[in-house]
Design an enzyme around this catalytic site. Structure first.
Site, PDB file in Angstrom:
ATOM      1  N   CYS A 132      -5.295  -2.130  -1.197  1.00 59.34           N
ATOM      2  CA  CYS A 132      -6.131  -3.305  -1.511  1.00 59.34           C
ATOM      3  C   CYS A 132      -7.242  -2.948  -2.488  1.00 59.34           C
ATOM      4  O   CYS A 132      -7.887  -1.911  -2.370  1.00 59.34           O
ATOM      5  CB  CYS A 132      -6.693  -3.891  -0.233  1.00 59.34           C
ATOM      6  SG  CYS A 132      -5.408  -4.455   0.914  1.00 59.34           S
ATOM      7  N   ASP A 156      -2.556  -3.809   7.908  1.00 53.88           N
ATOM      8  CA  ASP A 156      -3.645  -4.669   8.380  1.00 53.88           C
ATOM      9  C   ASP A 156      -3.601  -6.028   7.700  1.00 53.88           C
ATOM     10  O   ASP A 156      -3.862  -7.058   8.321  1.00 53.88           O
ATOM     11  CB  ASP A 156      -4.999  -4.014   8.092  1.00 53.88           C
ATOM     12  CG  ASP A 156      -5.188  -2.724   8.867  1.00 53.88           C
ATOM     13  OD1 ASP A 156      -4.297  -2.362   9.652  1.00 53.88           O
ATOM     14  OD2 ASP A 156      -6.232  -2.073   8.676  1.00 53.88           O
ATOM     15  N   CYS A 188       0.819  -1.213   0.000  1.00 53.44           N
ATOM     16  CA  CYS A 188       0.000   0.000   0.000  1.00 53.44           C
ATOM     17  C   CYS A 188       0.852   1.262   0.000  1.00 53.44           C
ATOM     18  O   CYS A 188       0.440   2.299  -0.515  1.00 53.44           O
ATOM     19  CB  CYS A 188      -0.917   0.015   1.218  1.00 53.44           C
ATOM     20  SG  CYS A 188      -1.897  -1.472   1.462  1.00 53.44           S
ATOM     21  N   GLU A 228      -9.772  -5.797  13.683  1.00 54.56           N
ATOM     22  CA  GLU A 228     -10.665  -6.207  12.588  1.00 54.56           C
ATOM     23  C   GLU A 228     -10.849  -7.727  12.622  1.00 54.56           C
ATOM     24  O   GLU A 228      -9.902  -8.467  12.872  1.00 54.56           O
ATOM     25  CB  GLU A 228     -10.075  -5.806  11.238  1.00 54.56           C
ATOM     26  CG  GLU A 228     -10.048  -4.317  11.006  1.00 54.56           C
ATOM     27  CD  GLU A 228      -9.450  -3.945   9.662  1.00 54.56           C
ATOM     28  OE1 GLU A 228      -9.585  -2.777   9.289  1.00 54.56           O
ATOM     29  OE2 GLU A 228      -8.856  -4.806   8.995  1.00 54.56           O
ATOM     30  N   SER A 266     -12.780  -5.465   8.696  1.00 53.46           N
ATOM     31  CA  SER A 266     -12.070  -4.978   7.528  1.00 53.46           C
ATOM     32  C   SER A 266     -13.074  -4.551   6.476  1.00 53.46           C
ATOM     33  O   SER A 266     -14.199  -5.061   6.418  1.00 53.46           O
ATOM     34  CB  SER A 266     -11.183  -6.096   6.974  1.00 53.46           C
ATOM     35  OG  SER A 266     -10.798  -5.827   5.650  1.00 53.46           O
ATOM     36  N   CYS A 302      -2.229   2.817   3.120  1.00 58.77           N
ATOM     37  CA  CYS A 302      -3.022   1.833   3.862  1.00 58.77           C
ATOM     38  C   CYS A 302      -4.131   2.540   4.632  1.00 58.77           C
ATOM     39  O   CYS A 302      -4.064   3.738   4.893  1.00 58.77           O
ATOM     40  CB  CYS A 302      -2.110   1.028   4.790  1.00 58.77           C
ATOM     41  SG  CYS A 302      -2.775  -0.582   5.256  1.00 58.77           S
ATOM     42  N   ASP A 303      -5.163   1.785   5.031  1.00 59.31           N
ATOM     43  CA  ASP A 303      -6.428   2.441   5.356  1.00 59.31           C
ATOM     44  C   ASP A 303      -6.411   3.366   6.566  1.00 59.31           C
ATOM     45  O   ASP A 303      -7.126   4.363   6.581  1.00 59.31           O
ATOM     46  CB  ASP A 303      -7.564   1.433   5.468  1.00 59.31           C
ATOM     47  CG  ASP A 303      -7.338   0.324   6.479  1.00 59.31           C
ATOM     48  OD1 ASP A 303      -6.325   0.346   7.179  1.00 59.31           O
ATOM     49  OD2 ASP A 303      -8.199  -0.567   6.552  1.00 59.31           O
ATOM     50  N   LYS A 304      -5.608   3.112   7.627  1.00 58.59           N
ATOM     51  CA  LYS A 304      -5.580   4.027   8.770  1.00 58.59           C
ATOM     52  C   LYS A 304      -4.788   5.286   8.447  1.00 58.59           C
ATOM     53  O   LYS A 304      -4.907   6.294   9.167  1.00 58.59           O
ATOM     54  CB  LYS A 304      -4.984   3.339  10.003  1.00 58.59           C
ATOM     55  CG  LYS A 304      -5.658   2.054  10.412  1.00 58.59           C
ATOM     56  CD  LYS A 304      -7.158   2.164  10.477  1.00 58.59           C
ATOM     57  CE  LYS A 304      -7.815   0.815  10.697  1.00 58.59           C
ATOM     58  NZ  LYS A 304      -7.585  -0.150   9.609  1.00 58.59           N
TER      59      LYS A 304
END
Length: 558
Positions: free
Chosen positions: A195, A85, A53, A446, A472, A126-128
């Protein structure tokens, strides 16, 4: 002091005889006399080679720096952290994932506040990273632009990271042998980027663009592309224009902007994590937002995107037909977005969308309003005697809209995962995974491994899962998370026993435990709060300071 309004912060660091030592330090990193007269733009990079990511973000940061420099600023690149993650899921390490959001916000605030940057670009993968960056920018409230690192390309045979997680469950069911699982493992992640489905990273990137804090198109670009490089350069330059006009995040991140973000997340079928993160971001910027706002907006906004995990397509395929801009224009024309919201272009949302072309004829990724995936929101906010202050479900309707089953209680994700894979969990079960909340985990892990195992085992329509943890963006099935109050605080989820009947209803938005109040009170009297799992370190600090998930799980509430 300077009269240049663009240099309100950097002038305090570098102007005047008294700041000679500061200038000496900066000369060593490349400043010359002219640079001290320029607005300083901090480029917050989340680069790391520990995850696909973020592995390319160092190059994107340099592009943003070049854009700021070419527009008359002086850029300085600094790093903040990322965690993965996808790597940590199903382990104790996942406790640090949501914590990293707060660390990222803290570090961006810390560096920019100390160094006197006048404006900022923050780049997340990445998502955070995304809500963490946004919360840092909101705290500072200096002219800023967020840049998304971009989406990954599909793996072989249209696979992605969720394909790998679900292959593990399929192996346990006997549908895939070890060689087949390894083939998926080796080919599902072909290179850089976040992702590939409408998981949390792509969800949050889309929400931030809809909010107006990214340049148009930033959320729907491939990670490795000339388009993404151009986006980064333009973001660096845009900060100089924002400085000139004194447009700050608080001017953009308004109540109406958050409503736009929620509407776009729903239309895209986005992640439940958007609820947690948008609440956190709103809290940070001082906008009143609560769970009921997702309910009200969800009544009028349909799910239109056939995107993974519940649908078929990946983000790269949406990129190929125009990204989210045509969808936003559809929503605007339907009266579902506030077109007068200001954005980082200096224009309104409606002005940004004015010349956007519709999707090409014949595409079936984004449905028409008269043929939605779901007529209202897939994000269901459920209340009841199991969740007095709310919970969040992601129910598209493909799983059905109600589920009644018997409780099978677990005190950790690992315990549940083992019982799914060994066949203990059977049709009709409602898995209760508790003590995984923000305080109890701590860190609100998650539940991607158990939900993927359920899908891989072929139990997606026959088993439900509820938790005070979260999910997730890749999770799907009949799942309810963010149950509040959490078990560690004595919430009703702590009182469930094996065999209790639980009903989840996504039409009436209820989650109920079929146990009398008298029995619950008896159990409550016997319940004892668990000992803290960590006494020192970041997890201990987090557990002591974090708010309820229903308030965004932030750590800086007054």
């Amino acid at each position: 002091m300077t009269d240049d309004k663009r240099r309100r912060h950097s002038s305090q660091v570098v102007d005047g005889i008294g700041k000679s030592a500061s200038r000496a330090m900066l000369r060593a990193v490349g400043f010359n006399d002219d640079d001290f007269k320029k607005p300083q733009v901090g480029i917050a990079s989340t680069w790391s080679n520990l995850t696909p990511c973020n592995m390319h973000i160092d190059g994107l940061a340099r592009q943003s720096a070049a854009g700021a420099d070419s527009a008359g600023g002086k850029s300085l690149i600094f790093n903040t952290i990322t965690v993965s993650d996808g790597i940590a899921n199903g382990t104790e390490g996942m406790k640090y994932s949501l914590v990293s959001r707060e660390v990222i916000a803290d570090s961006i605030e810390t560096v920019a506040g100390c160094e006197g940057f006048d404006g900022l670009v923050a780049i997340g993968g990445c998502d955070k990273n995304m809500p963490g960056c946004m919360m840092g920018l909101a705290r500072l409230n200096r002219p800023s632009v967020f840049v998304y690192g971009g989406t990954i390309m599909p793996g072989e045979n249209h696979t992605d990271i969720i394909s790998v997680f679900e292959a593990v469950g399929a192996h346990a069911r006997g549908d895939l042998d070890l060689i087949e699982v390894k083939q998926i493992e080796e080919t599902a992640i072909p290179g850089p980027g976040s992702c590939g489905g409408m998981y949390t990273a792509n969800t949050m990137a889309s929400a931030i663009e809809a909010m107006g804090m990214s340049l148009p198109g930033s959320s729907a670009q491939n990670a490795v592309s000339e388009t993404k490089e151009a986006d980064c350069r333009a973001a660096g330059a845009a900060v100089l224009e924002l400085l000139e006009r004194d447009i700050k995040p608080s001017d953009i991140m308004t109540r109406q902007a958050f409503e736009n973000a929620i509407a776009v997340v729903i239309a895209l079928g986005g992640s439940t994590n958007a609820v947690l993160h948008l609440l956190g971001m709103a809290s940070t910027i001082g906008v009143q937002l609560d769970l009921e706002d997702f309910v009200e907006i969800g009544k009028r906004v349909p799910v239109l995107a056939d995107l993974r995990p519940s649908g078929h397509y990946m983000m790269s395929e949406l990129v190929a037909i125009g990204g989210i801009q045509p969808l936003m224009k559809m929503l605007l024309e339907r009266g579902l977005l506030h077109g007068d919201c200001l954005t980082v272009t200096g224009k309104t949302l409606a002005e940004n969308l004015a010349d956007v072309e519709p999707y090409p004829e014949g595409q079936d990724i984004i449905r028409a309003f008269d043929n939605p995936i779901k007529a209202d929101s897939h994000l269901r906010i459920l209340y009841g005697n199991l969740a007095p202050t709310g919970s969040v479900a992601k129910i598209t309707g493909k799983e059905g809209t109600s589920f009644t089953g018997r409780a099978r209680v677990f005190h950790s994700e690992e315990e549940a995962q083992e019982r799914i894979l060994d066949g203990t969990v059977v049709a009709g079960d409602v898995l209760v995974i508790r003590y995984e909340g923000p305080k109890g985990g701590p860190g609100m892990r998650e539940m991607l491994s158990p939900t993927s195992a359920i899908m891989g085992k072929g139990l997606g329509n026959d088993v439900a899962l509820i938790t005070d943890g979260r999910f997730s963006g890749g999770s799907h099935g009949f799942v309810v998370g963010h149950i509040t109050p959490e078990a560690a605080e004595g919430g009703p989820i702590a009182l469930v026993e094996d065999g209790d009947t639980i009903t989840i209803d996504a039409v009436s938005n209820r989650i109920e435990l079929d146990v009398s109040e008298q029995t619950l009170e008896q159990r409550r009297q016997k319940w004892q709060a668990p000992a803290l799992r960590f006494e020192r370190g970041v997890l201990a600090k987090y557990a002591r300071t974090v708010s309820s998930a229903s308030k965004g799980a932030v750590t800086d509430l007054p």
